[in-house]
Motif scaffolding. Structure first.
Motif, PDB file in Angstrom:
ATOM      1  N   ILE A 123      38.548  33.550  37.189  1.00 57.03           N
ATOM      2  CA  ILE A 123      38.175  34.314  38.623  1.00 57.03           C
ATOM      3  C   ILE A 123      39.492  34.037  39.704  1.00 57.03           C
ATOM      4  O   ILE A 123      40.015  34.758  40.164  1.00 57.03           O
ATOM      5  N   ARG A 127      42.165  36.346  41.116  1.00 54.63           N
ATOM      6  CA  ARG A 127      42.509  36.682  42.498  1.00 54.63           C
ATOM      7  C   ARG A 127      43.856  36.513  43.009  1.00 54.63           C
ATOM      8  O   ARG A 127      44.297  37.265  43.851  1.00 54.63           O
ATOM      9  N   LYS A 134      38.843  39.143  46.903  1.00 58.64           N
ATOM     10  CA  LYS A 134      37.371  39.419  47.131  1.00 58.64           C
ATOM     11  C   LYS A 134      36.858  39.741  45.498  1.00 58.64           C
ATOM     12  O   LYS A 134      35.727  40.190  45.416  1.00 58.64           O
ATOM     13  N   THR A 136      35.158  40.091  42.073  1.00 58.06           N
ATOM     14  CA  THR A 136      34.083  39.384  41.341  1.00 58.06           C
ATOM     15  C   THR A 136      34.030  39.368  39.978  1.00 58.06           C
ATOM     16  O   THR A 136      34.865  40.057  39.277  1.00 58.06           O
ATOM     17  N   MET A 137      33.204  38.383  39.146  1.00 60.59           N
ATOM     18  CA  MET A 137      32.957  38.492  37.702  1.00 60.59           C
ATOM     19  C   MET A 137      32.713  39.910  37.124  1.00 60.59           C
ATOM     20  O   MET A 137      32.057  40.807  37.976  1.00 60.59           O
ATOM     21  N   GLN A 140      36.227  45.575  36.600  1.00 59.71           N
ATOM     22  CA  GLN A 140      37.075  45.748  37.861  1.00 59.71           C
ATOM     23  C   GLN A 140      37.377  47.117  37.988  1.00 59.71           C
ATOM     24  O   GLN A 140      37.428  47.807  37.063  1.00 59.71           O
TER      25      GLN A 140
END
Length: 180
Positions: A123, A127, A134, A136-137, A140
């Protein structure tokens, strides 16, 4: 056979070839090769790395492959690459600029290979490489060169946040999405 000290030292100058083929369902993308992987010439090769067990336990492969069997991945509709080609002892040796450039190179590779999914394992690297602080796992919203994008936990044995069962579950969620 474990690499010798001299082979590990020489590994800093090596890169690993992408393992890709036509019709990929998932292109897995590591952060960068560790020295052990670069010395052996195989992705996710360090003993204790949980990538290969997670692939099997999640149902992507019918048996647990050894890193030396990485060229079998395209037969399962899978591929593997890295955001940054440069081998390091630790991922934190990479610069922000390297990760950003690697994100652009991954986009070009995804455009050439056209996998259904690109799955970045890590992650923090995702990023940085894609300027998504911001993120997250999991799935997307954005796509990468038309491919759906998914972020998975880093399978390194050093990632204490995800034990083997949780890691396999995260990989399984992606596998199930490939069947939809």
């Amino acid at each position: 056979m474990r690499p010798t000290a001299a082979e590990m030292a020489a590994a800093r100058a090596r890169t690993l070839p992408d393992v890709v083929g036509p019709g990929l369902s998932v292109l897995f993308c590591g952060i960068n090769p560790g020295l052990y992987s670069a010395a052996t010439g195989h992705h996710f090769a360090r003993p204790g790395n949980r990538f290969w067990p997670a692939l099997h336990r999640s149902g992507f492969t019918p048996r647990q492959l050894h890193p030396s069997e990485q060229d079998e991945l395209p037969a399962y509709g899978l591929g593997v690459t890295n955001i940054v080609a440069r081998a390091t002892a630790r991922a934190d040796e990479l610069t922000r600029a390297e990760l950003r450039a690697g994100g652009q190179e991954l986009t070009r590779l995804a455009a050439r290979c056209a996998p259904t999914f690109v799955a970045v394992v890590g992650i923090t690297a995702y990023r940085t490489a894609f300027d998504r602080p911001k993120a997250t796992m999991g799935p997307q919203e954005e796509r990468i060169a038309g491919s759906r994008l998914w972020v998975l936990p880093n399978p390194s044995g050093l990632n204490a946040h995800y034990q083997a069962d949780a890691l396999a579950a995260a990989f399984r969620e992606l596998r199930e999405a490939t069947n939809r």
